[in-house]
Write a protein that holds these residues in place. Structure first.
Motif, PDB file in Angstrom:
ATOM      1  N   ASP A 139     -29.772  33.376  -8.656  1.00 26.58           N
ATOM      2  CA  ASP A 139     -30.389  34.709  -8.553  1.00 26.58           C
ATOM      3  C   ASP A 139     -31.211  35.054  -9.790  1.00 26.58           C
ATOM      4  N   MET A 140     -30.882  34.413 -10.917  1.00 29.86           N
ATOM      5  CA  MET A 140     -31.559  34.718 -12.171  1.00 29.86           C
ATOM      6  C   MET A 140     -32.835  33.889 -12.393  1.00 29.86           C
ATOM      7  N   VAL A 141     -33.089  32.908 -11.540  1.00 37.04           N
ATOM      8  CA  VAL A 141     -34.276  32.064 -11.694  1.00 37.04           C
ATOM      9  C   VAL A 141     -35.540  32.920 -11.544  1.00 37.04           C
ATOM     10  N   THR A 142     -36.479  32.731 -12.447  1.00 39.42           N
ATOM     11  CA  THR A 142     -37.711  33.526 -12.483  1.00 39.42           C
ATOM     12  C   THR A 142     -38.736  33.004 -11.475  1.00 39.42           C
ATOM     13  N   ILE A 143     -39.386  33.941 -10.799  1.00 40.97           N
ATOM     14  CA  ILE A 143     -40.477  33.588  -9.886  1.00 40.97           C
ATOM     15  C   ILE A 143     -41.779  34.133 -10.476  1.00 40.97           C
ATOM     16  N   PRO A 144     -42.671  33.274 -10.966  1.00 37.96           N
ATOM     17  CA  PRO A 144     -43.912  33.741 -11.600  1.00 37.96           C
ATOM     18  C   PRO A 144     -44.920  34.285 -10.585  1.00 37.96           C
ATOM     19  N   ASP A 145     -45.881  35.038 -11.075  1.00 34.84           N
ATOM     20  CA  ASP A 145     -46.903  35.643 -10.208  1.00 34.84           C
ATOM     21  C   ASP A 145     -47.700  34.598  -9.433  1.00 34.84           C
ATOM     22  N   GLU A 146     -47.877  33.428 -10.035  1.00 39.76           N
ATOM     23  CA  GLU A 146     -48.630  32.366  -9.378  1.00 39.76           C
ATOM     24  C   GLU A 146     -47.975  31.977  -8.045  1.00 39.76           C
ATOM     25  N   VAL A 147     -46.668  31.993  -8.008  1.00 42.35           N
ATOM     26  CA  VAL A 147     -45.948  31.647  -6.779  1.00 42.35           C
ATOM     27  C   VAL A 147     -46.133  32.741  -5.738  1.00 42.35           C
ATOM     28  N   TYR A 148     -46.024  33.994  -6.161  1.00 41.39           N
ATOM     29  CA  TYR A 148     -46.236  35.103  -5.221  1.00 41.39           C
ATOM     30  C   TYR A 148     -47.651  35.048  -4.626  1.00 41.39           C
ATOM     31  N   ALA A 149     -48.635  34.756  -5.481  1.00 45.27           N
ATOM     32  CA  ALA A 149     -50.017  34.682  -5.009  1.00 45.27           C
ATOM     33  C   ALA A 149     -50.193  33.563  -3.992  1.00 45.27           C
ATOM     34  N   THR A 150     -49.553  32.416  -4.253  1.00 42.88           N
ATOM     35  CA  THR A 150     -49.647  31.285  -3.331  1.00 42.88           C
ATOM     36  C   THR A 150     -48.991  31.624  -1.996  1.00 42.88           C
ATOM     37  N   LEU A 151     -47.857  32.318  -2.030  1.00 40.82           N
ATOM     38  CA  LEU A 151     -47.186  32.724  -0.796  1.00 40.82           C
ATOM     39  C   LEU A 151     -48.064  33.681   0.014  1.00 40.82           C
ATOM     40  N   SER A 152     -48.781  34.548  -0.685  1.00 34.96           N
ATOM     41  CA  SER A 152     -49.690  35.473   0.001  1.00 34.96           C
ATOM     42  C   SER A 152     -50.828  34.717   0.691  1.00 34.96           C
ATOM     43  N   GLU A 153     -51.354  33.692   0.007  1.00 33.50           N
ATOM     44  CA  GLU A 153     -52.410  32.869   0.610  1.00 33.50           C
ATOM     45  C   GLU A 153     -51.876  32.118   1.833  1.00 33.50           C
ATOM     46  N   ILE A 154     -50.675  31.596   1.717  1.00 32.45           N
ATOM     47  CA  ILE A 154     -50.061  30.887   2.842  1.00 32.45           C
ATOM     48  C   ILE A 154     -49.887  31.838   4.025  1.00 32.45           C
ATOM     49  N   ARG A 155     -49.433  33.040   3.743  1.00 35.13           N
ATOM     50  CA  ARG A 155     -49.250  34.045   4.804  1.00 35.13           C
ATOM     51  C   ARG A 155     -50.555  34.325   5.530  1.00 35.13           C
ATOM     52  N   ASN A 156     -51.630  34.461   4.774  1.00 32.72           N
ATOM     53  CA  ASN A 156     -52.942  34.720   5.400  1.00 32.72           C
ATOM     54  C   ASN A 156     -53.408  33.541   6.236  1.00 32.72           C
ATOM     55  N   ASN A 157     -53.216  32.327   5.725  1.00 33.77           N
ATOM     56  CA  ASN A 157     -53.608  31.132   6.484  1.00 33.77           C
ATOM     57  C   ASN A 157     -52.786  30.981   7.761  1.00 33.77           C
ATOM     58  N   LEU A 158     -51.510  31.293   7.684  1.00 32.99           N
ATOM     59  CA  LEU A 158     -50.655  31.236   8.872  1.00 32.99           C
ATOM     60  C   LEU A 158     -51.112  32.266   9.909  1.00 32.99           C
ATOM     61  N   ARG A 159     -51.468  33.435   9.452  1.00 37.18           N
ATOM     62  CA  ARG A 159     -51.947  34.481  10.372  1.00 37.18           C
ATOM     63  C   ARG A 159     -53.229  34.045  11.075  1.00 37.18           C
ATOM     64  N   ASP A 160     -54.090  33.351  10.343  1.00 38.02           N
ATOM     65  CA  ASP A 160     -55.330  32.850  10.955  1.00 38.02           C
ATOM     66  C   ASP A 160     -55.027  31.892  12.100  1.00 38.02           C
ATOM     67  N   GLU A 161     -53.875  31.244  12.050  1.00 36.56           N
ATOM     68  CA  GLU A 161     -53.459  30.307  13.105  1.00 36.56           C
ATOM     69  C   GLU A 161     -52.577  30.979  14.149  1.00 36.56           C
ATOM     70  N   GLY A 162     -52.437  32.308  14.025  1.00 40.32           N
ATOM     71  CA  GLY A 162     -51.611  33.034  14.981  1.00 40.32           C
ATOM     72  C   GLY A 162     -50.119  32.904  14.726  1.00 40.32           C
ATOM     73  N   ILE A 163     -49.745  32.496  13.517  1.00 42.79           N
ATOM     74  CA  ILE A 163     -48.328  32.316  13.157  1.00 42.79           C
ATOM     75  C   ILE A 163     -47.941  33.450  12.211  1.00 42.79           C
ATOM     76  N   ARG A 164     -46.942  34.220  12.605  1.00 42.04           N
ATOM     77  CA  ARG A 164     -46.625  35.430  11.846  1.00 42.04           C
ATOM     78  C   ARG A 164     -45.123  35.519  11.536  1.00 42.04           C
ATOM     79  N   PRO A 165     -44.675  34.777  10.519  1.00 40.85           N
ATOM     80  CA  PRO A 165     -43.271  34.927  10.106  1.00 40.85           C
ATOM     81  C   PRO A 165     -43.019  36.363   9.657  1.00 40.85           C
ATOM     82  N   SER A 166     -41.821  36.850   9.883  1.00 37.58           N
ATOM     83  CA  SER A 166     -41.504  38.234   9.543  1.00 37.58           C
ATOM     84  C   SER A 166     -41.483  38.443   8.026  1.00 37.58           C
ATOM     85  N   ASP A 167     -41.673  39.700   7.635  1.00 38.39           N
ATOM     86  CA  ASP A 167     -41.573  40.049   6.216  1.00 38.39           C
ATOM     87  C   ASP A 167     -40.184  39.698   5.683  1.00 38.39           C
ATOM     88  N   ARG A 168     -39.167  39.891   6.534  1.00 36.64           N
ATOM     89  CA  ARG A 168     -37.800  39.566   6.111  1.00 36.64           C
ATOM     90  C   ARG A 168     -37.665  38.075   5.798  1.00 36.64           C
TER      91      ARG A 168
END
Length: 391
Positions: A212-241
């Motif tokens: 739980d204490m492992v740090t997640i840098p902003d670069e990882v969050y940004a990459t996840l956001s890009e992945i989310r957008n690319n998945l949406r372009d393919e009609g794939i929409r994993p939940s926010d949860r």
């Protein structure tokens, strides 16, 4: 964070990889599930070590309460949650005796999970998701860490199992052993008699805390956001949860790799997390790998894991035959790394670092073979000299 606990974690991973051939991803997945307190699903034909892997993990965690059950369409709530207490029933109280059953377990393995019927399903969903079990209408907090589910097949549409399928954050497909050498090693029982490492429940809880204490840098969050957008372009929409829960998976993967900070290339494990239907798997995997790992990184990761497995296996089996086989495997890995370096000079530093490590491992294995052989030869020479003098 203690170095000893992290070392144990690596020893457990290597030991499981040595015992279960071609299950590196599943071994990592089940350890990630345990550290992140998430649930994992394994789908594949019978005889692919699904239950064996879960049971071995339960033995490794000393002091854990383990519950395992094979579900059928005729399974009853009593089998999974415990029988009704006759004493309480006499008083008009509808209460179950949960001793040795799922509500009192830390680690659970449910085989043929999608055979769960409606009598079991609602309580199962609440227990898995909320860690609560309603006993006589009263919610009771359960000590559940992870549920490992297994099935020979995916649930069919219209069976009302979508919610249950969604409860498993990590999902892995298994198949029979593909490599012939690994198949022969499995048939011989290689690695089955090794002494397995162990960890106590207290040590596991501490590792979960450090996860739980492992740090997640902003670069990882940004990459996840890009992945989310690319998945949406393919009609794939994993939940926010599902995206939110996936962060704990990344933290656990980083800790397993002896780090306190998540790297972008850790995101590759989410190819087992962010798909919703089977036909989306390949697309999700491609998008995630394009964002998280290049080809060279993937190759280096695979070679490193294989080298660790080979090196660990020779620590368990000191026979000359095992040593020669391990040496041949190391030579093949060295050849693969040299070929990789000749085609990717821009990654020479990374490749050379792993190449040095693999060569060092190869030399240690050779020493372990040659040293006993040398002393055996010397002893035979002394024996023959002594016999000659007596004559």
């Amino acid at each position: 964070m203690t170095i000893t606990n992290l070392k144990k974690l690596e020893e457990i991973r290597q030991a499981l990889n040595s015992k279960f051939f071609e299950r590196e991803n599943e071994v990592e997945g089940i350890l990630v599930a345990l550290l992140s307190r998430q649930h994992m699903l394994m789908i594949g034909p019978a005889g692919t070590a699904k239950s064996a892997l879960a049971f071995e993990l339960a033995k490794i965690v000393q002091g854990t309460e383990y519950f395992q059950w094979l579900l059928t369409r005729f399974s009853t709530p009593e089998e999974v949650f415990g029988p009704l207490s006759l004493k309480d029933l006499e008083q008009g109280v509808y209460k179950r005796n949960t001793a040795t059953k799922m509500p009192e377990a830390n680690l659970v393995f449910l085989d043929e999970i999608f055979k769960a019927n409606s009598a079991i399903l609602n309580s199962l969903l609440t227990l898995i998701n909320e860690r609560l079990f309603y006993n006589n209408g009263t919610p009771v907090k359960v000590p559940l860490m992870s549920v490992i589910g297994a099935s020979n097949e995916y649930p069919e549409d219209g069976e009302g199992l979508e919610a249950l399928f969604d409860r498993f954050l990590l999902r892995f497909e298994l198949d029979y052993i593909a490599d012939e050498t690994n198949f022969v090693s499995m048939m011989k029982g290689t690695g089955q008699n090794q002494v397995m490492p162990s960890v106590t429940m207290d040590e596991l809880v501490q590792l979960q805390y450090f996860t739980d204490m492992v740090t997640i840098p902003d670069e990882v969050y940004a990459t996840l956001s890009e992945i989310r957008n690319n998945l949406r372009d393919e009609g794939i929409r994993p939940s926010d949860r599902r995206f939110k829960q996936s962060l704990s998976v990344l933290q656990a993967k980083a800790l397993i790799n002896q780090r306190q900070v998540v790297k972008v290339d850790d995101i590759v494990i989410l190819e087992n997390v962010l798909w919703e239907t089977v036909d989306q798997k390949d697309t999700v995997s491609t998008i995630i790998r394009n964002h998280s790992q290049d080809v060279v990184t993937q190759a280096l990761y695979s070679i490193r894991n294989e080298a660790n497995e080979v090196f660990y296996s020779i620590q368990q089996d000191h026979s000359p035959e095992a040593g020669m086989e391990a040496t041949q495997k190391m030579k093949a890995l060295v050849a693969n790394l040299n070929k990789l370096k000749s085609n990717n000079q821009s990654r020479k530093i990374d490749i050379d670092a792993l190449l040095d490590k693999v060569i060092s491992m190869e030399h240690e294995i050779l020493d372990s073979i040659l040293e006993p052989w040398y002393f055996d030869v010397q002893n035979k020479k002394r024996g023959s000299t002594s016999t000659f003098l007596k004559m």
